[in-house]
Design an enzyme around this catalytic site. Structure first.
Site, short mmCIF file in Angstrom:
data_model
loop_
_atom_site.label_atom_id
_atom_site.label_comp_id
_atom_site.label_asym_id
_atom_site.label_seq_id
_atom_site.Cartn_x
_atom_site.Cartn_y
_atom_site.Cartn_z
N TYR A 14 -4.14 -7.38 7.04
CA TYR A 14 -4.76 -5.80 6.51
C TYR A 14 -5.97 -5.15 7.74
CZ TYR A 14 -6.23 -1.75 3.82
OH TYR A 14 -6.19 -0.63 3.19
N ALA A 60 1.88 10.90 1.55
CA ALA A 60 1.69 12.39 0.79
C ALA A 60 1.80 12.25 -0.64
CB ALA A 60 2.22 13.24 0.65
#
Length: 260
Positions: free
Chosen positions: A164, A23
């Protein structure tokens, strides 16, 4: 229309509590800001304490916000992290997993510990969060929604992005199965697959490109590079009642990248 009709907002998140990982910056930060504006109570998690502190100072005046520093590669501690959030701010209506690791490296230079860390944060942490959400002590019991941040790289290949891409493809598959298992509980599970979004991580990557490389990547997006708010809007849509009949999906928000 009467006054009540004008006040109706299907994106309202009043009275709902969401946990948002990653966040402190980028998409996670934009998501926290968006959900706060929509009335949600927030538990914000990141390993960047300074970033969390700054975000808390920004949002605390607008709503109920709690922050917690955590390294999500420590999978075994995630259940306790979620329970701490519940103890502080109440049971959860949803989770948004924005935290992630991206690495650019050719296959010959990959190390086992490196790709395992990427997989741990991007995929295993997501599973641990979903498992925690399924607990009766954690889930608020209605309007449940989990959103995982995936990537277009889970659907297409890219040289130098093997771990990834692997982690995001696995995330998409895991989310579909989790969606079926949690549907009877009223918990929806979806992924969002962004293209290239202008975040601090993207800015660092862009510095490694010359002008021709940057132009080539941007031209792969017919609508240009995205902004964090573009993804935050999609997250809010899936969390709110606007997404109440959507589960097991991968929502592509990529400026047209996969359409080429």
């Amino acid at each position: 229309m009467n006054q009540r009709d004008f006040a109706f907002n299907p994106l309202s998140l009043d009275g709902r509590h969401f946990l948002v990982t990653g966040a402190s910056s980028g998409i996670g930060r934009a998501t926290a800001q968006m959900l706060c504006r929509l009335g949600a109570t927030l538990s914000l998690v990141d390993r960047d304490g300074d970033g969390l502190l700054a975000l808390h100072a920004e949002l605390a005046a607008e709503g109920q916000v709690h922050t917690q520093i955590a390294d999500l590669s420590d999978i075994e501690n995630i259940d306790g992290l979620v329970r701490d959030c519940v103890a502080t701010s109440g049971q959860l209506h949803g989770i948004v997993h924005c935290a992630g690791i991206q690495s650019i490296a050719p296959v010959r230079s990959l190390r086992v510990d490196g790709w395992r860390q990427i997989f741990a944060v991007n995929t295993e942490a997501a599973l641990a969060l979903g498992k925690a959400m399924a607990s009766k002590k954690v889930y608020a019991g209605e309007r449940g929604s989990i959103v995982f941040l995936s990537s277009v790289m889970g659907s297409v290949g890219s040289a130098g992005a093997i771990p990834y891409s692997m982690s995001k493809a696995a995330l998409d598959g895991m989310a579909r199965s989790l969606a079926l298992e949690l549907a009877p509980r009223g918990i929806r599970v979806n992924c969002i697959a962004p293209g290239f979004v202008r975040t601090p991580l993207f800015d660092r990557t862009e510095k490694l490109w010359d002008d021709s490389q940057r132009k080539a990547v941007e031209e792969q997006h017919p609508l240009g590079f995205g902004q964090p708010d573009d993804i935050a809007h999609a997250v809010a849509f899936l969390l709110a009642d606007t997404g109440r009949w959507i589960t097991g999906s991968v929502m592509v928000v990529d400026g047209g990248y996969l359409a080429r």
